[in-house]
Structure formats: structure tokens, C-alpha cells
Motif scaffolding. Structure first.
Motif, PDB file in Angstrom:
ATOM      1  N   GLY A   1       0.811  -1.216   0.000  1.00  0.00           N
ATOM      2  CA  GLY A   1       0.000   0.000   0.000  1.00  0.00           C
ATOM      3  C   GLY A   1       0.840   1.260   0.000  1.00  0.00           C
ATOM      4  O   GLY A   1       0.533   2.229  -0.704  1.00  0.00           O
ATOM      5  N   THR A   2       1.928   1.231   0.758  1.00  0.00           N
ATOM      6  CA  THR A   2       2.812   2.395   0.825  1.00  0.00           C
ATOM      7  C   THR A   2       3.468   2.661  -0.522  1.00  0.00           C
ATOM      8  O   THR A   2       3.571   3.814  -0.962  1.00  0.00           O
ATOM      9  N   LEU A   3       3.924   1.602  -1.195  1.00  0.00           N
ATOM     10  CA  LEU A   3       4.564   1.762  -2.496  1.00  0.00           C
ATOM     11  C   LEU A   3       3.576   2.265  -3.550  1.00  0.00           C
ATOM     12  O   LEU A   3       3.927   3.099  -4.397  1.00  0.00           O
ATOM     13  N   LEU A   4       2.351   1.775  -3.496  1.00  0.00           N
ATOM     14  CA  LEU A   4       1.335   2.274  -4.431  1.00  0.00           C
ATOM     15  C   LEU A   4       1.030   3.752  -4.168  1.00  0.00           C
ATOM     16  O   LEU A   4       0.854   4.532  -5.103  1.00  0.00           O
ATOM     17  N   GLY A   5       1.002   4.133  -2.894  1.00  0.00           N
ATOM     18  CA  GLY A   5       0.817   5.542  -2.559  1.00  0.00           C
ATOM     19  C   GLY A   5       1.967   6.396  -3.064  1.00  0.00           C
ATOM     20  O   GLY A   5       1.754   7.508  -3.571  1.00  0.00           O
TER      21      GLY A   5
ATOM     22  N   VAL B   1       1.799  12.903   1.285  1.00  0.00           N
ATOM     23  CA  VAL B   1       0.393  12.698   1.643  1.00  0.00           C
ATOM     24  C   VAL B   1      -0.195  11.489   0.911  1.00  0.00           C
ATOM     25  O   VAL B   1      -1.050  10.780   1.458  1.00  0.00           O
ATOM     26  N   TYR B   2       0.274  11.226  -0.299  1.00  0.00           N
ATOM     27  CA  TYR B   2      -0.207  10.038  -1.014  1.00  0.00           C
ATOM     28  C   TYR B   2       0.412   8.771  -0.440  1.00  0.00           C
ATOM     29  O   TYR B   2      -0.238   7.711  -0.429  1.00  0.00           O
ATOM     30  N   VAL B   3       1.647   8.874   0.052  1.00  0.00           N
ATOM     31  CA  VAL B   3       2.260   7.742   0.751  1.00  0.00           C
ATOM     32  C   VAL B   3       1.459   7.421   2.011  1.00  0.00           C
ATOM     33  O   VAL B   3       1.170   6.252   2.310  1.00  0.00           O
ATOM     34  N   ILE B   4       1.097   8.470   2.752  1.00  0.00           N
ATOM     35  CA  ILE B   4       0.283   8.275   3.956  1.00  0.00           C
ATOM     36  C   ILE B   4      -1.068   7.667   3.598  1.00  0.00           C
ATOM     37  O   ILE B   4      -1.552   6.748   4.277  1.00  0.00           O
ATOM     38  N   SER B   5      -1.677   8.163   2.521  1.00  0.00           N
ATOM     39  CA  SER B   5      -2.968   7.631   2.101  1.00  0.00           C
ATOM     40  C   SER B   5      -2.851   6.154   1.714  1.00  0.00           C
ATOM     41  O   SER B   5      -3.711   5.340   2.067  1.00  0.00           O
ATOM     42  N   GLY B   6      -1.780   5.810   0.992  1.00  0.00           N
ATOM     43  CA  GLY B   6      -1.572   4.410   0.614  1.00  0.00           C
ATOM     44  C   GLY B   6      -1.347   3.527   1.826  1.00  0.00           C
ATOM     45  O   GLY B   6      -1.869   2.408   1.913  1.00  0.00           O
ATOM     46  N   PHE B   7      -0.547   4.018   2.780  1.00  0.00           N
ATOM     47  CA  PHE B   7      -0.300   3.258   4.009  1.00  0.00           C
ATOM     48  C   PHE B   7      -1.600   3.064   4.779  1.00  0.00           C
ATOM     49  O   PHE B   7      -1.894   1.958   5.246  1.00  0.00           O
ATOM     50  N   CYS B   8      -2.374   4.139   4.927  1.00  0.00           N
ATOM     51  CA  CYS B   8      -3.647   4.041   5.648  1.00  0.00           C
ATOM     52  C   CYS B   8      -4.620   3.104   4.938  1.00  0.00           C
ATOM     53  O   CYS B   8      -5.375   2.371   5.592  1.00  0.00           O
ATOM     54  N   ALA B   9      -4.604   3.109   3.602  1.00  0.00           N
ATOM     55  CA  ALA B   9      -5.480   2.209   2.852  1.00  0.00           C
ATOM     56  C   ALA B   9      -5.099   0.753   3.091  1.00  0.00           C
ATOM     57  O   ALA B   9      -5.973  -0.111   3.253  1.00  0.00           O
ATOM     58  N   SER B  10      -3.802   0.464   3.122  1.00  0.00           N
ATOM     59  CA  SER B  10      -3.368  -0.913   3.375  1.00  0.00           C
ATOM     60  C   SER B  10      -3.651  -1.317   4.821  1.00  0.00           C
ATOM     61  O   SER B  10      -4.031  -2.462   5.094  1.00  0.00           O
ATOM     62  N   LEU B  11      -3.468  -0.363   5.767  1.00  0.00           N
ATOM     63  CA  LEU B  11      -3.810  -0.653   7.160  1.00  0.00           C
ATOM     64  C   LEU B  11      -5.312  -0.884   7.296  1.00  0.00           C
ATOM     65  O   LEU B  11      -5.756  -1.794   8.013  1.00  0.00           O
TER      66      LEU B  11
END
Length: 332
Positions: free
Chosen positions: A115-119, A229-239
Motif C-alpha cells: 500500500g505504501t509503495l502504491l501511494g 500525503v499520497y504515501v500516507i494515504s496508501g499506508f492508511c489504505a493498506s492498514l
């Protein structure tokens, strides 16, 4: 001593207190939530039980985390349409890796890293390639959803004992209880609120949403923050995907269809401006709880179709967008 010099009493100060204008959207969302809870409690027996409130957190933990990540993106004036598909991809990665015999903790790391990498990919496309956030994250939506089908077109049950024990780990408060997934969601809100309010990164997020050109002229780290912010969004989406897989104990390529729209609706209902620059993660939490309370009232009623949830959400979203529009016009 004249009447004009008599100090005001504590009651007078409390009665005359008015919150700063920037907090009014959050106050309005809180009032809406309290109103729904009060009306529902009076109309339906059992809805006023405190466990109903705790169950709102439990049943919406994944959406709370998703809304937190979306708040960061929207505060910069962007949008992330890929998060629902990342949630589905996360459930599939977790289910498939556990099926293959991976350690649950290694599986969790794999999910969060994906998720983080996709973000990160979304952030690079938006900032460095100057692709509109809507288009870049729409591509991410199709990419993540397509990857779920590559993993499997069928639902995969999660039966790993360690993972399932995590799913049912419960914290008791007397006769009431809360699962640890809800506590993770609340901790995410606390950390995000601290980052936005007390760090240079958070102040830069607000500055970019207010006026990106001015933020650049002030020497702020615009590039790192926009990608961040997109990295955070990707991380939050995976979490959120992990929490969802713990909630439903399966992976499926059809999970979380449209969940990105629920997250956006919660953020907007929580008072965050779609144009960026103003909003709070606490408001997003309240937005999720409002949507959860509407769903709960519909469930308690028993005679209303589930489609009413979408109708009411749409009306609320429209109302908040219109109010935001008038509010921003008045402040110009």
C-alpha cells in the motif's frame, strides 16, 4: 465600581463563548451526530445503549483509518480514488500469503509495504509528472483492482489461528467491550491529528492546500509533502485493508467496491474543504460516525431499504458542500 467594570462571572463567559470559525464545521458534524443518536435513542429501544457507540467504532474501524489518509490528501487539494481498491488488494495479499503458509507478521508487513509503495507511485505521478490527482489515482484504482484478480478470482478464507486470534482480541470496560482493531483506528486518528497540528509536515500540508504557489515561495518542502500525503494515504489504505480482513476474515477481489467514496463523503461531512487548506481528522472521525449512525438507525428500523443509506449520504454530502461553498465565499 461601574457596571461596565464588573468582571463577568464564569457562567457569563461560558454562555457567551463562541468557538473560532475554523472549528464550526467540526462542531456542526458533532451536533449532527449527537442529534442522530438522540433521536434514534428516543425512537428505537436499545439504540441508546453505550455499547452501540462502541460498536460504531468496531464496525467502522477500517473506514476511520481510510478517512484519515484521505484527509491528508484532500487538505492539499488532491483526491485519492485508489484507496478502495488498495483495501481489496490488501485483503487478498493477506489471505493468499497466509494460505501459502507465511508468518502472519510477515504477511502484515507485505500488505503495508504494498500500500505504501502504491501511494508513493500516486504521489510521484501527481507531483513530478503533473498528472491530475483524479486521473493518476483512477489509474491506481484500476491497477490495484486488477492485481486482486491476478491473485485470485475467488474468495479466500482466512483461517490462520494467529490472525484469527488478533481479529477477536477484545478489551473490556466493565460490561462493555471494544476490539483492538477499533483501538488501532483511534490511535491512527490521534497520531494523524498530532502530525497535522504540531509538525512542520502538517503545517506544510495546510499551506499547500491554501495556496501552493505561496508555499513554494515560502521555501516549504512542497514536493516531499505532496508525495508524502499520497504515501500516507496508501499506508492508511493498506492498514484499513488489514483491519477489514480481520473484520471479515477473508480476501476477495470484490471487497471495498465504492469504499473510497464513503471515505471522501466522511471527510467532507467532517468539515474538510474539497479545495484543501482547511479541515481536521477529528472531523473525519465524526463524519464516519455520522454515516455509521445512519446505517445503525436504518438497521434498527428494519423496514427501510439499505438504499436509503446512499440516499441520505448523498443528501448530507450535497448539503455540506453547499454550506462550504457559501462559507468560503463570505470569507473572501
Amino acid at each position: 465600581m461601574s457596571a461596565s467594570t464588573v468582571p463577568a462571572s464564569s457562567w457569563d463567559r461560558v454562555r457567551g463563548y463562541a468557538p473560532p470559525p475554523r472549528y464550526l464545521p467540526v462542531v456542526a458534524t458533532f451536533a449532527l451526530f449527537v442529534g442522530l443518536y438522540g433521536v434514534g435513542g428516543m425512537r428505537y429501544e436499545g439504540l441508546s445503549d453505550p455499547q452501540v457507540l462502541l460498536s460504531l467504532l468496531l464496525d467502522n474501524a477500517f473506514l476511520i483509518v481510510l478517512a484519515v489518509g484521505m484527509t491528508f490528501v484532500i487538505l492539499t487539494g488532491g483526491i485519492d480514488l485508489s484507496v478502495g481498491s488498495v483495501v481489496a488488494l490488501s485483503t487478498m495479499i493477506a489471505a493468499r500469503t497466509l494460505e501459502l503458509g507465511w508468518s502472519p507478521y510477515l504477511s502484515i508487513v507485505a500488505v503495508l509495504l504494498t500500500g505504501t509503495l502504491l501511494g508513493l507511485l500516486m504521489g510521484v505521478l501527481v507531483h513530478y509528472f503533473q498528472i491530475q490527482p483524479f486521473v493518476a489515482t483512477l489509474a491506481g484504482l484500476f491497477l490495484a483492482r486488477g492485481l486482486t484478480y491476478l491473485i485470485s478470482v475467488k474468495s479466500i478464507s482466512i483461517t490462520d489461528p494467529t490472525f484469527t486470534s488478533l481479529a477477536f482480541k477484545t478489551v473490556y470496560f466493565g460490561e462493555y467491550y471494544l476490539r483492538w482493531t477499533a483501538i488501532v483506528a483511534l490511535l491512527t486518528v490521534v497520531v494523524a491529528a498530532f502530525v497535522l497540528a504540531r509538525t512542520r509536515f502538517g503545517r506544510t500540508v495546510y499551506a499547500i492546500g491554501g495556496n501552493e504557489s505561496s508555499a513554494v515561495l515560502m521555501g516549504l518542502r512542497v514536493a516531499a509533502t505532496k508525495v508524502g500525503v499520497y504515501v500516507i494515504s496508501g499506508f492508511c489504505a493498506s492498514l484499513a485493508g488489514l483491519l477489514f480482513s480481520l473484520y471479515i476474515l477473508s480476501g476477495n477481489s470484490l471487497h471495498a467496491v465504492g469504499m473510497e467514496l464513503d471515505a471522501i463523503a466522511a471527510v467532507v461531512i467532517g468539515g474538510t474543504l474539497l479545495t484543501g487548506g482547511r479541515g481536521y481528522v477529528l472531523g473525519s472521525l465524526l463524519g464516519v460516525l455520522v454515516l455509521g449512525m445512519i446505517k445503525t438507525i436504518i438497521a434498527f428500523d428494519g423496514t427501510l431499504s439499505s438504499y436509503w443509506m446512499r440516499i441520505i449520504t448523498g443528501l448530507l454530502l450535497l448539503a455540506f458542500v453547499v454550506v462550504q461553498r457559501f462559507a468560503t465565499r463570505r470569507q473572501r
